[in-house]
Scaffold this active site. Structure first.
Site: not given
Ligand code: XIL
Length: 614
Positions: A339, A453
């Site tokens: 990010e 994701e």
């Molecule tokens: C999220 C997880 O899914 C949750 O369980 C946690 O509470 C917060 O983080 N982008 C990312 C991930 O790169 O690490 C994030 O994951 C979602 C957004």
């Protein structure tokens, strides 16, 4: 002689066995606000649900409500004798463990408010209960706070052994009492349902009778993972709620939270690898690629690092890299920075505040990212290094900005693959053609792309779970990613309840693991879709004249092609045409002079031809 008429003996046996089943009296529903409420109770209405809760904030530490002001009394008439379980529709407030207990009378009758023996204490309701219509309200369940949920108060205790209620013939009308223990605990209604029957959430909501038969056993899917044998993987996320049946669906692994620096090293120099080890083992035991999420990020970072001097921060970053490299020698994909456009390691809470230790923005604007990748090449010389971000697939501007960072790294030979998160909040409302155009932009760096994701929501406008809404969105979005020639793998960011977007219905299965419509479709789609490129066929297609002078050209040998797209050099689709088994087509372009790419799609594959307009 006809054989299928039941014999006299079997009718007698059937009658005898039915007689042993408990009387199935209709469930008895009692609205909480309909009782005689002691002075401390209040009645409220929210979204047409009327409920009661207690006003004074003090929690009664004893095993009784203490005063008549905290007692609610009901006169209940039962349809017949029998034993009943007490069900309640309740909501635990934001205080969770501080809002999740109450009392009910230890049997029928008027109870003494301050006598422990007269009351059953029910506690720890915050983490139990059921919300989904088909769920049987039986054991603990897993509903959380801030939702209306059903709980079988004769089965869960959390403080004292719960009881059922027995009604004898001739004593059908009884007094029943509830008592308040904590504020923030809302009660909508209670139901007395015959003990031994199976009541679902829908049954209780509608005052329907429960069923004699137990619920079917949880669904068990049969593997192998749907992308087995495909040139791309379809992976899943490793975390407690997402683990069940993993290997029946997914063939690549990424840890959901266990690989974040703040999870591994919450306390300086005290490393917690347990769950990350398990994720890595799941991948290696099954021969699935493993992606490490994530070395450098501006979220979920250790808090202790934020206040260290820059030189010490850099030393800690080196230690973190070295520790990961030593423990996991066969990481397939390493997210070096996550990010960068949204969450750099800045001074925000949990942000790590170490951006300057990595060289700050510097002359490139992104020096800290370059340093992060230089270190990664040093510690992980044979691992594929990845940059990852979200919302770079929904606007051309973000795609360009992201591409800029990718190209800075590529020029220094520091990056191998490009990650695009692919969350629902990015893809929703983005036309498929824009997604493709932005993917083409990102692909123009010449590096493989991965959707890291993916999630797609599944609720309707009323925010209720809706399988058809999710299915339609899967059918619209997933093929754009899966069939894009530059995308070499897709990872789902969860698929079970407990998903980080459970509130948006992004899970693909129900609590009992039964598959929602989108998952049924996805399995079939992935299995039946042939991926590849039509390089050989490419030669059979002719495009002339090329260069084009007056904007018109002819394509021949395209019988199997169903879509033609013309893209500009930035990867934006500038013209599109649909074909129907034609062997030739004449196209007229109204475009500025320059170089374009003509893409030929047959639903499964993409071939490209370069076109020059003079
Ligand atoms: C999220 C997880 O899914 C949750 O369980 C946690 O509470 C917060 O983080 N982008 C990312 C991930 O790169 O690490 C994030 O994951 C979602 C957004």
């Amino acid at each position: 002689m006809r054989k299928n008429r039941p014999s006299y003996l079997s009718v007698v046996l059937l009658w005898a066995s039915l007689a042993t089943v408990q009387a199935q009296n209709a469930p008895v529903l009692q609205q909480a606000e309909s009782g005689t409420l002691g002075a401390d109770w209040t009645t409220a209405t929210q979204n047409s649900v009327q409920y009661i809760s207690v006003v004074p904030t003090a929690t009664i530490a004893a095993q009784n409500p203490g005063t008549a002001a905290r007692v609610a009394t009901y006169t209940v008439t039962f349809p017949g004798p029998g034993t009943y379980d007490l069900y309640a529709r309740v909501r635990v407030g934001a205080g969770a463990a501080n809002d999740d207990s109450f009392y009910y009378g230890n049997g029928f009758g008027t109870k003494s408010p301050a006598n422990d023996n007269d009351w059953i204490t029910i506690n720890q309701v915050a983490g139990v209960g059921y919300t989904i219509g088909s769920q049987v309200v039986d054991g603990a369940g897993s509903a959380q706070s801030n939702v209306w949920k059903w709980v079988n108060m004769s089965k869960i205790g959390g403080a004292e052994t719960p009881i059922s209620f027995t009604i004898t013939a001739g004593n059908l009308t009884q007094t029943f009492q509830l008592g308040a223990r904590e504020d923030g605990f809302d009660i909508d209604k209670v139901v007395f349902g015959t003990t031994g029957l199976y009541f679902t959430v829908t049954n209780l909501d509608n005052g329907q009778q429960g069923s004699v038969n137990p619920p079917p056993p949880p669904f068990t899917p049969v593997g192998p993972p749907m992308a087995t044998g495909k040139p791309k993987f379809l992976g899943g996320v490793h975390s407690t709620p997402q683990l069940a049946n993993f290997t029946a669906y997914w063939n690549q692994v990424v840890p959901e939270n266990a690989g974040k620096w703040g999870s591994v090293e919450a306390t300086r120099d005290v490393m917690n690898w347990t769950e990350l080890d398990a994720a890595y083992k799941l991948a290696k035991d099954n021969g699935y690629p493993f992606r490490m999420h994530v070395l450098i990020w501006g979220s979920q970072q250790p808090t202790w690092i934020a206040t260290l001097p820059a030189a010490e921060q850099l030393a800690e970053i080196n230690q973190w890299y070295a520790a990961v490299a030593q423990r996991y020698p066969a990481i397939d994909f390493l997210e070096v920075v996550n990010e960068p456009l949204h969450q750099p390691p800045g001074p925000n809470s949990g942000g790590g505040n170490y951006l300057n230790a990595l060289g700050g923005n510097g002359t490139t604007g992104w020096d800290w990212i370059i340093t992060s990748f230089q270190l990664a090449r040093q510690y992980f010389p044979t691992t594929k290094l990845m940059l990852n971000d979200y919302s770079v697939e929904n606007t051309a501007t973000s795609a360009q900005q992201y591409l800029g960072i990718v190209n800075l790294l590529k020029a220094r030979n520091l990056i191998d693959v490009v990650g695009i998160q692919g969350h629902a909040f990015s893809t929703r409302n983005t036309p498929a053609a824009s997604l493709t155009a932005n993917l083409n932009t990102l692909a123009s760096a010449g590096l493989p792309l991965y959707i890291t994701e993916l999630d797609i929501d599944g609720v309707n406008a009323q925010n209720q779970l809706d399988d058809q809404v999710q299915l339609a969105e899967y059918q619209r979005v997933f093929p754009v990613f899966w069939e894009h020639p530059a995308i070499k793998g897709v990872t789902m960011w969860g698929y079970r309840p407990g998903h980080w977007r459970t509130a948006q219905g992004a899970q693909l299965v129900n609590e009992d693991n039964t598959e929602r419509a989108a998952l049924v479709w996805l399995k079939n789609y992935v299995k039946s879709t042939t991926l590849g490129t039509t390089k050989a066929d490419n030669a059979a297609i002719s495009l002339f004249p090329n260069p084009v002078t007056n904007g018109s050209f002819t394509l021949k040998g395209i019988a199997h092609i169903n879509t033609i797209r013309v893209l500009d050099i930035r990867g934006q689709v500038v013209q599109e045409a649909t074909l129907h088994n034609q062997i030739a087509v004449d196209m007229k372009l109204n475009l500025r002079p320059g170089i374009y790419v003509v893409q030929l799609l047959d639903g499964k594959t993409v071939a490209s031809k370069k076109l020059m307009i003079k």
